[in-house]
Every structure is written in structure tokens, then in C-alpha cells.
Write an enzyme that holds these catalytic residues in place. Structure first.
Site, PDB file in Angstrom:
ATOM      1  N   LYS A 264      31.224  26.850 -33.187  1.00  0.00           N
ATOM      2  CA  LYS A 264      29.861  26.832 -32.641  1.00  0.00           C
ATOM      3  C   LYS A 264      29.902  27.442 -31.244  1.00  0.00           C
ATOM      4  CE  LYS A 264      26.515  23.643 -30.574  1.00  0.00           C
ATOM      5  NZ  LYS A 264      26.195  22.240 -30.266  1.00  0.00           N
ATOM      6  N   ASP A 269      22.539  25.587 -23.902  1.00  0.00           N
ATOM      7  CA  ASP A 269      21.641  24.827 -24.769  1.00  0.00           C
ATOM      8  C   ASP A 269      20.648  24.021 -23.947  1.00  0.00           C
ATOM      9  OD1 ASP A 269      20.437  23.537 -26.873  1.00  0.00           O
ATOM     10  OD2 ASP A 269      22.013  22.022 -27.074  1.00  0.00           O
ATOM     11  N   LYS A 276      15.893  19.191 -23.470  1.00  0.00           N
ATOM     12  CA  LYS A 276      16.767  18.131 -22.965  1.00  0.00           C
ATOM     13  C   LYS A 276      16.276  17.640 -21.600  1.00  0.00           C
ATOM     14  CE  LYS A 276      21.080  19.888 -25.017  1.00  0.00           C
ATOM     15  NZ  LYS A 276      21.473  18.701 -25.790  1.00  0.00           N
ATOM     16  N   ASP A 287      28.522  24.227 -24.283  1.00  0.00           N
ATOM     17  CA  ASP A 287      28.180  23.942 -25.676  1.00  0.00           C
ATOM     18  C   ASP A 287      28.757  24.984 -26.633  1.00  0.00           C
ATOM     19  OD1 ASP A 287      27.075  22.144 -27.445  1.00  0.00           O
ATOM     20  OD2 ASP A 287      25.108  23.087 -27.476  1.00  0.00           O
ATOM     21  N   ASP A 346      16.862  20.685 -30.812  1.00  0.00           N
ATOM     22  CA  ASP A 346      18.103  20.379 -30.096  1.00  0.00           C
ATOM     23  C   ASP A 346      19.239  20.036 -31.060  1.00  0.00           C
ATOM     24  OD1 ASP A 346      19.709  20.094 -27.857  1.00  0.00           O
ATOM     25  OD2 ASP A 346      19.203  17.981 -27.562  1.00  0.00           O
ATOM     26  N   GLU A 348      20.694  22.128 -32.937  1.00  0.00           N
ATOM     27  CA  GLU A 348      20.792  23.562 -33.207  1.00  0.00           C
ATOM     28  C   GLU A 348      22.179  24.023 -33.651  1.00  0.00           C
ATOM     29  OE1 GLU A 348      23.195  23.359 -29.934  1.00  0.00           O
ATOM     30  OE2 GLU A 348      21.325  22.302 -30.218  1.00  0.00           O
ATOM     31  N   ARG A 350      24.337  22.836 -35.735  1.00  0.00           N
ATOM     32  CA  ARG A 350      24.540  22.802 -37.194  1.00  0.00           C
ATOM     33  C   ARG A 350      23.821  23.955 -37.876  1.00  0.00           C
ATOM     34  NH1 ARG A 350      22.085  16.925 -37.185  1.00  0.00           N
ATOM     35  NH2 ARG A 350      23.091  17.136 -35.153  1.00  0.00           N
TER      36      ARG A 350
END
Length: 497
Positions: A264, A269, A276, A287, A346, A348, A350
């Protein structure tokens, strides 16, 4: 590498600092005995005065010792002989690097004497002392324009003394290659998001062709043709173009199926429309820790010329909340053809991995497939910073990862999966939704990913608690840890070469 680490002969140095590792409950090792003799018993007297027993983490410091040429003498405890593993050796050496820099020492030597009752060879002992020192020497300070002299490390040379010099040099070559991968992964995680974004990350990967890796970069138009609506939806709110990077190392037999690692790579993010909280959002530059680990692993395999075919695939996006951003309620179609209802933008990572996993299994037909991702805050609540969460549909692969974790010091803890959890991501409007509710958040994320593995032996590592850290450790002095490189390298070395 900020410090030159070498394997040297077992000859007492004349300058700098000398470090003598000691095992608890045994007589002094040969080098320490020789030093004590040169000091007319002074070392043993110092040990007695300081009540130094050789317990793990215990350190004895002797300034300007008489009878030897060094300016400073240290003893560092390793604990009981049977408990001495590679992680303990590395921690001891890493602890000493910090001490030496604090004492403004410029060069040092450490004795790698044999350890009775240990399953480590003389060469391995030397190589892992060297590894600990190298990992501890890492710095990410290129953005400082003003540093006081006492803020800069002084230690530039670190020699590991051993009688098994030839074998230790070969062992250190392998460990040094792995250290390169860890350094790269740490650098990537530590970089600010205005410097590291999908295109610049991909450019750094392209530079690894100099190490023998084959690297391809797919842009948004190519991913659109492949039907990667899940990945592309995450990045549609950013001015940065999303990228899919494919790295290949072909060190095995020509027709042998590869092992595959998928990372990933959300380079920043914000949470998207499901924004967030502002406090701590700066950490979301990390991230992409999964993609960093995969990149570092591929470099390590290439640098040590691993006899395996390996593929590394990175889904690189930036999750931003502009007028074109993905919305809660949107439905996207993944490369697999499965549809996904977006209930939280959020969640995201996956979505990125869904298309990256499907692409990897579809194109490369790998022997195994492992994804790494800073995926859920829930895993940090469950396991803290001590273990990564392991989820898998394959017991054998899970056992192999657990053993590699113990051996490398990058440990994992397996959590359950099953139909009851899978039902939690059922959607009223599409094949699935991208969140499963408040409970079992890490598990439902893994259930989501499992729908895109197509039967390939697969494991998911949630590294949200290990990719970066709240405080420095002896062999991991920076915020970005480079976690995963050593685990995956050990997995490959023990099972697939």
C-alpha cells in the site's frame, strides 16, 4: 551509509574505543581476558566495583584504561548464553553506537568472540554485531540547515574483530545488503509528502534498475484500460497522478513462479471527504509504509543476489479532498469485476490493494502473495508497536512468516478470519462495502482483501503499529523503522531459495 562498518582481524586496537560483549554467568571471553591481563587485573576490578554481571543491556564504561592503547573501554552485557540470538547481538551493538556518539568517539572496535552454548556461528556473531551497528547509525537529517556540532554523530568507523574473518566477511556482505534495503525503506517513510508523492516514488523505484531490478510504471490511462476503478477512485481528488509500480528480481530458475509482495503506497492520507482530525495528520506521510517495505525488500534481494524470482507491486496514490474526490456512497468497479460501495473514504488502503492484488495474481501467477499496509488504527490498539497483525487463508504460509518474524526480530501475531467476519462487509447496493463497522476493524479489512486474492496462498500484514514508532530504539533510531524488509528477506531465504 553514514558509518563505515568493517570486519577486522582479532587484534587489540591501539586507538579509539574498544567494546567487549560479555555473557552472563560465564568466564570472560578471550579478548576480555587479554585486556584484563594487559590492565594487570584492572578490568575485573572495574567489573566488581560496578557490579557488572553481563546481564542483557548492562554497560560498563572505563575511561582512559591503563595498559591498553584505547581511549575508552566498554563492556556490554548479552545475557545468558542460551538466550543470545541475533536480535540481542544487534541490540547490544546498536546500544553502543548511541553511547559512543554521546561520548563523542570517532572510531570503535568490538570483539566478536565465540559464545559457548549458542547456536550462532562465529561468523554470524560478527555479522549481526555489524548489522546492529549499521542499523543504529541511520540518520535522516538532510533537511536541517543548521546543526550544532554536538547534534551530529561523531562515530565514522566501526570495526568488528573476529578470528573467523573470511566467513564473517561473507556473512556481513549479506547483512549489509539487507541493511541497504532497510535504509531505503526508512528514507521513503521519513520523506515529506511534498517531496515523495506517487510520481516521485515511482522515479525512485526506476533508479533501482542499477541494482538489476526490472521496473515498470503504469500511469492512470493504463490502469483505466485494466479496469482499476478501485485504486483510481482513491486518487481522483489529488492533482498528483496515481501510479502502479512493478519491480521484478529474476534470480531463480527461468520458469519458476515468483514470490509476490504487494505494498500500500498512500503517500499522504487526509482521509479524503471523510476527513481525518487535524491533530497528528502529519504522520499520514507514512501511510506508504507497506510500499516502502516492499521496495526495500526488492533492493535487499537484488543487492544480495537472492536465488529467487520475486515481484514487488506498489499501488501509489494520494488521498485528497478536492471537488473531484470520491464520496461516501459512490460505487466503484474493481479490476476483478467486483463492485464496492464506498462508505468511508478514509478506508482507502484496501481499495488500492484490491486492484494491486488482483493485478499481481492475474499477471504473475505467484507461488505466494503477501501484502503489507499501514491499514488500520485498530491493529495498533490490539497489538501496539510490538507485532504486526498477520491475517491469512494459508496455515503453512502463516507458520513460515511467524518463524521468519522470530528469527529476524520483526514479529507477527496471527488474528482470526472467517465467514462471520466476512458478512460484516456485506452491502445493500454492491458486492461489498469498504468498511465493516466499529467491531473487528482489522479483521474485516483483511476479509475485504481476501476477496481479491483468487485462491493464491496469501497473507496480509497490517503494519500500522510497526512502520513508524513513537520513540527511538537501539537499532531503529528514526521515526520510520523500515519494518518488513528483514522479515520478508528471511522468509525468502528460509523457504523459497
Amino acid at each position: 551509509m553514514p558509518m563505515n562498518v568493517t570486519i577486522a582481524t582479532a587484534t587489540l586496537p591501539k586507538t579509539g574505543a574498544l567494546i567487549l560483549p560479555a555473557v552472563e554467568g560465564t568466564s570472560l571471553p578471550p579478548t576480555a581476558e587479554a585486556v584484563d591481563k594487559a590492565m594487570s587485573g584492572g578490568l575485573k576490578r572495574a567489573m566488581k566495583a560496578a557490579d557488572f554481571k553481563g546481564k542483557a543491556g548492562q554497560v560498563l564504561d572505563v575511561v582512559a584504561p591503563e595498559g591498553v592503547g584505547v581511549s575508552r573501554l566498554y563492556m556490554v552485557g548479552l545475557g545468558a548464553a542460551r538466550s543470545v540470538k541475533q536480535a540481542g547481538l544487534e541490540t547490544a551493538a546498536g546500544t553502543m553506537v548511541a553511547r559512543l556518539n554521546a561520548a563523542r568517539v570517532k572510531q570503535a572496535s568490538i570483539a566478536a568472540d565465540p559464545i559457548a552454548d549458542s547456536d550462532l556461528s562465529d561468523a554470524d556473531i560478527a555479522a549481526h554485531l555489524a548489522m546492529g551497528a549499521q542499523l543504529a547509525a541511520y540518520r535522516f537529517d538532510g533537511y536541517f540547515t543548521k546543526q550544532k556540532p554536538d547534534q551530529k554523530p561523531t562515530l565514522t568507523k566501526f570495526a568488528v574483530m573476529t578470528k573467523a574473518q573470511a566467513r564473517a566477511k561473507k556473512a556481513w556482505e549479506i547483512q549489509s545488503a539487507i541493511a541497504q534495503g532497510v535504509y531505503l525503506a526508512r528514507d521513503l517513510v521519513n520523506e515529506p509528502p511534498n517531496i515523495l508523492y506517487p510520481e516521485s516514488f515511482a522515479k525512485k523505484c526506476k533508479a533501482l534498475t542499477s541494482h538489476g531490478l526490472k521496473v515498470e510504471v503504469l500511469g492512470e490511462k493504463q490502469m483505466e484500460k485494466l479496469g482499476m476503478g478501485s485504486l483510481l477512485g482513491v486518487g481522483q481528488g489529488s492533482v498528483r497522478e496515481s501510479q502502479l509500480v512493478v519491480m521484478r528480481w529474476e534470480g531463480g530458475a527461468q520458469n519458476a513462479k515468483p514470490v509476490a509482495f504487494v505494498g500500500k503506497g498512500v503517500t499522504f492520507d487526509t482521509g479524503g471527504i471523510s476527513l481525518k482530525p487535524g491533530a497528528g495528520m502529519e504522520d499520514m506521510k507514512g501511510d506508504m509504509g507497506g510500499a516502502a517495505a516492499v521496495t526495500g525488500t526488492m533492493l535487499a534481494l537484488a543487492a544480495r543476489k537472492a536465488k529467487v524470482n520475486a515481484v514487488g507491486v506498489l499501488g501509489l496514490v494520494e488521498n485528497m479532498p478536492d471537488a473531484g474526490a470520491q464520496r461516501p456512497g459512490d460505487i466503484v468497479t474493481s479490476m476483478s469485476g467486483q463492485t464496492i460501495e464506498i462508505q468511508n473514504t478514509d478506508a482507502e488502503g484496501r481499495l488500492v490493494l484490491a486492484d494491486a492484488l488482483w493485478y499481481t495474481q492475474d499477471r504473475f501467477k505467484p507461488r505466494i502473495m503477501i501484502d503489507l499496509a499501514t491499514l488500520t488504527g485498530a491493529i495498533l490498539v490490539a497489538l501496539g508497536e510490538e507485532h504486526a497483525g498477520l491475517f491469512s487463508d494459508n496455515d503453512k504460509l502463516s507458520e513460515q512468516l511467524a518463524e521468519a518474524g522470530k528469527a529476524s526480530g520483526e514479529t507477527v501475531w496471527r488474528l482470526p478470519m472467517g465467514d462471520a467476519y466476512d458478512k460484516l462487509i456485506k452491502s445493500k447496493f454492491a458486492d461489498m462495502r469498504n468498511i465493516g463497522g466499529r467491531n473487528a476493524g482489522s479483521i474485516t479489512a483483511a476479509q475485504f482483501l481476501n476477496r481479491f486474492t483468487n485462491g493464491v496462498p496469501w497473507a496480509h500484514l497490517d503494519i500500522a503499529g510497526t512502520a513508524w514508532q513513537s520513540g527511538a530504539k537501539p537499532t531503529s533510531p528514526s521515526w520510520g523503522t523500515g519494518w518488513g524488509v528483514r522479515l520478508l528477506n528471511r522468509l525468502v531465504a528460509d523457504n523459497f531459495e
